[in-house]
Design a protein around this motif. Sequence first.
Motif, PDB file in Angstrom:
ATOM      1  N   GLN A  52       0.780  -1.325   0.050  1.00 42.58           N
ATOM      2  CA  GLN A  52      -0.006   0.048  -0.130  1.00 42.58           C
ATOM      3  C   GLN A  52       0.966   1.327   0.027  1.00 42.58           C
ATOM      4  N   TYR A  53       0.744   2.156  -0.950  1.00 45.97           N
ATOM      5  CA  TYR A  53       1.630   3.283  -1.112  1.00 45.97           C
ATOM      6  C   TYR A  53       3.030   3.224  -0.678  1.00 45.97           C
ATOM      7  N   THR A  54       3.653   2.440  -1.364  1.00 47.60           N
ATOM      8  CA  THR A  54       5.000   2.033  -0.960  1.00 47.60           C
ATOM      9  C   THR A  54       5.805   3.431  -0.721  1.00 47.60           C
ATOM     10  N   LYS A  55       5.735   4.366  -1.388  1.00 49.08           N
ATOM     11  CA  LYS A  55       6.446   5.555  -1.191  1.00 49.08           C
ATOM     12  C   LYS A  55       6.465   6.105   0.369  1.00 49.08           C
ATOM     13  N   GLY A  56       5.174   6.155   0.847  1.00 50.04           N
ATOM     14  CA  GLY A  56       4.853   6.229   2.411  1.00 50.04           C
ATOM     15  C   GLY A  56       4.890   5.156   3.331  1.00 50.04           C
ATOM     16  N   LEU A  57       4.822   4.050   3.036  1.00 47.32           N
ATOM     17  CA  LEU A  57       4.885   3.055   4.053  1.00 47.32           C
ATOM     18  C   LEU A  57       6.050   1.991   3.934  1.00 47.32           C
ATOM     19  N   GLY A  58       6.864   2.225   2.859  1.00 45.72           N
ATOM     20  CA  GLY A  58       8.061   1.331   2.757  1.00 45.72           C
ATOM     21  C   GLY A  58       7.786  -0.046   2.142  1.00 45.72           C
ATOM     22  N   ARG A  59       8.943  -0.730   1.849  1.00 40.92           N
ATOM     23  CA  ARG A  59       8.492  -2.019   1.224  1.00 40.92           C
ATOM     24  C   ARG A  59       8.327  -3.035   2.326  1.00 40.92           C
ATOM     25  N   THR A  60       7.998  -4.204   1.650  1.00 40.64           N
ATOM     26  CA  THR A  60       7.516  -5.425   2.514  1.00 40.64           C
ATOM     27  C   THR A  60       8.844  -5.965   3.227  1.00 40.64           C
ATOM     28  N   VAL A  61       8.546  -6.102   4.523  1.00 39.36           N
ATOM     29  CA  VAL A  61       9.696  -6.646   5.596  1.00 39.36           C
ATOM     30  C   VAL A  61      10.419  -7.691   4.894  1.00 39.36           C
ATOM     31  N   GLY A  62      11.736  -7.807   5.125  1.00 39.33           N
ATOM     32  CA  GLY A  62      12.587  -8.843   4.731  1.00 39.33           C
ATOM     33  C   GLY A  62      12.364 -10.330   5.025  1.00 39.33           C
ATOM     34  N   GLU A  63      11.751 -10.347   6.266  1.00 40.14           N
ATOM     35  CA  GLU A  63      11.219 -11.543   6.892  1.00 40.14           C
ATOM     36  C   GLU A  63      10.315 -12.286   6.063  1.00 40.14           C
ATOM     37  N   ILE A  64       9.319 -11.371   5.431  1.00 39.37           N
ATOM     38  CA  ILE A  64       8.179 -11.837   4.534  1.00 39.37           C
ATOM     39  C   ILE A  64       8.648 -12.205   3.256  1.00 39.37           C
ATOM     40  N   THR A  65       9.449 -11.342   2.510  1.00 33.87           N
ATOM     41  CA  THR A  65      10.011 -11.509   1.249  1.00 33.87           C
ATOM     42  C   THR A  65      10.789 -12.861   1.203  1.00 33.87           C
ATOM     43  N   GLU A  66      11.383 -12.922   2.324  1.00 38.94           N
ATOM     44  CA  GLU A  66      12.536 -14.081   2.479  1.00 38.94           C
ATOM     45  C   GLU A  66      11.652 -15.561   2.454  1.00 38.94           C
ATOM     46  N   ALA A  67      10.378 -15.546   3.536  1.00 33.08           N
ATOM     47  CA  ALA A  67       9.725 -16.543   3.420  1.00 33.08           C
ATOM     48  C   ALA A  67       8.842 -16.666   2.194  1.00 33.08           C
ATOM     49  N   ALA A  68       8.394 -15.775   1.660  1.00 30.41           N
ATOM     50  CA  ALA A  68       7.567 -15.909   0.308  1.00 30.41           C
ATOM     51  C   ALA A  68       8.433 -16.141  -0.780  1.00 30.41           C
ATOM     52  N   THR A  70      10.146 -14.270  -2.909  1.00 30.43           N
ATOM     53  CA  THR A  70      10.248 -13.182  -3.764  1.00 30.43           C
ATOM     54  C   THR A  70      10.145 -11.858  -3.266  1.00 30.43           C
ATOM     55  N   GLU A  71      10.725 -10.871  -3.887  1.00 30.35           N
ATOM     56  CA  GLU A  71      10.666  -9.391  -3.413  1.00 30.35           C
ATOM     57  C   GLU A  71       9.461  -8.617  -4.487  1.00 30.35           C
ATOM     58  N   GLN A  72       9.071  -9.588  -5.232  1.00 34.45           N
ATOM     59  CA  GLN A  72       7.992  -8.795  -6.344  1.00 34.45           C
ATOM     60  C   GLN A  72       6.818  -8.408  -5.440  1.00 34.45           C
ATOM     61  N   TYR A  73       6.163  -7.495  -5.972  1.00 37.84           N
ATOM     62  CA  TYR A  73       4.987  -7.049  -5.145  1.00 37.84           C
ATOM     63  C   TYR A  73       4.231  -6.309  -6.251  1.00 37.84           C
ATOM     64  N   THR A  74       2.822  -6.025  -5.823  1.00 32.83           N
ATOM     65  CA  THR A  74       1.811  -5.414  -6.536  1.00 32.83           C
ATOM     66  C   THR A  74       1.557  -4.251  -6.016  1.00 32.83           C
ATOM     67  N   GLU A  75       1.624  -3.017  -6.404  1.00 32.17           N
ATOM     68  CA  GLU A  75       1.377  -1.571  -5.688  1.00 32.17           C
ATOM     69  C   GLU A  75       0.011  -1.567  -5.757  1.00 32.17           C
ATOM     70  N   LYS A  76      -0.598  -0.925  -4.711  1.00 36.24           N
ATOM     71  CA  LYS A  76      -2.107  -0.719  -4.543  1.00 36.24           C
ATOM     72  C   LYS A  76      -2.120   0.660  -3.813  1.00 36.24           C
ATOM     73  N   ILE A  77      -3.310   1.417  -4.348  1.00 36.09           N
ATOM     74  CA  ILE A  77      -3.576   2.638  -3.661  1.00 36.09           C
ATOM     75  C   ILE A  77      -5.039   2.496  -2.721  1.00 36.09           C
ATOM     76  N   SER A  78      -5.774   1.500  -3.619  1.00 38.70           N
ATOM     77  CA  SER A  78      -7.007   1.223  -2.938  1.00 38.70           C
ATOM     78  C   SER A  78      -6.477   0.376  -1.559  1.00 38.70           C
ATOM     79  N   PHE A  79      -7.626   0.551  -0.477  1.00 34.83           N
ATOM     80  CA  PHE A  79      -7.401  -0.352   0.897  1.00 34.83           C
ATOM     81  C   PHE A  79      -7.418  -1.804   0.230  1.00 34.83           C
ATOM     82  N   SER A  80      -8.519  -2.259  -0.521  1.00 34.03           N
ATOM     83  CA  SER A  80      -8.857  -3.518  -0.905  1.00 34.03           C
ATOM     84  C   SER A  80      -7.490  -3.979  -1.944  1.00 34.03           C
TER      85      SER A  80
END
Length: 176
Positions: A52-68, A70-80
């Motif tokens: 959600q709004y990567t510019k303001g909230l930052g990237r996915t934390v490393g523990e999660i990208t490592e477990a997943a 991948t560091e690939q993500y889909t950007e969203k602005i909508s809450f859903s």
Amino acid sequence: MKIIAEETAAIVIDYQERLMPVMAEREKLTAASDILLRGLRVLDIPLFITQQYTKGLGRTVGEITEAAGTEQYTEKISFSAYEAVLPYIQGKKYVILCGIEAHICVLQTLLDLTDNGYVPVLVTDCISSRKLEDKAAALRRAEAEGAVLTTCESVLFELLVRAGTEKSKKIQKLVK
């Protein structure tokens, strides 16, 4: 209703750098989410990370990208996250949800999934909010809306189906 692996995808919602430090029971959330994501990878369940709004909230934390895996993500602005991940989940029936915040982005994604004919599977030990009362309210609403509520370990073994396989050995190792 049984959740079938071949008919399942997962959405990993907004485990971002500026949000995670303020989540209730953050350590439990991170530990359970690690097991879930590694297990989903073992079971070949496609998973999609949102931010959600990567510019303001930052990237996915490393523990999660490592477990997943991948560091690939889909950007969203909508809450859903529904519209952002729709191209990836088409053709699936069940959508596993984990992430933050339970009462905002996770819940709104769940509502959109339900409205569009999907069966949302909410992994209760892999969601959180800043306040536990907000998480509790989200769980009540999700259940009222017809979501399947489960835990990390329960959903992994349901998707696994059988013991005695290489995948089951890997899952058992994760949950111990």
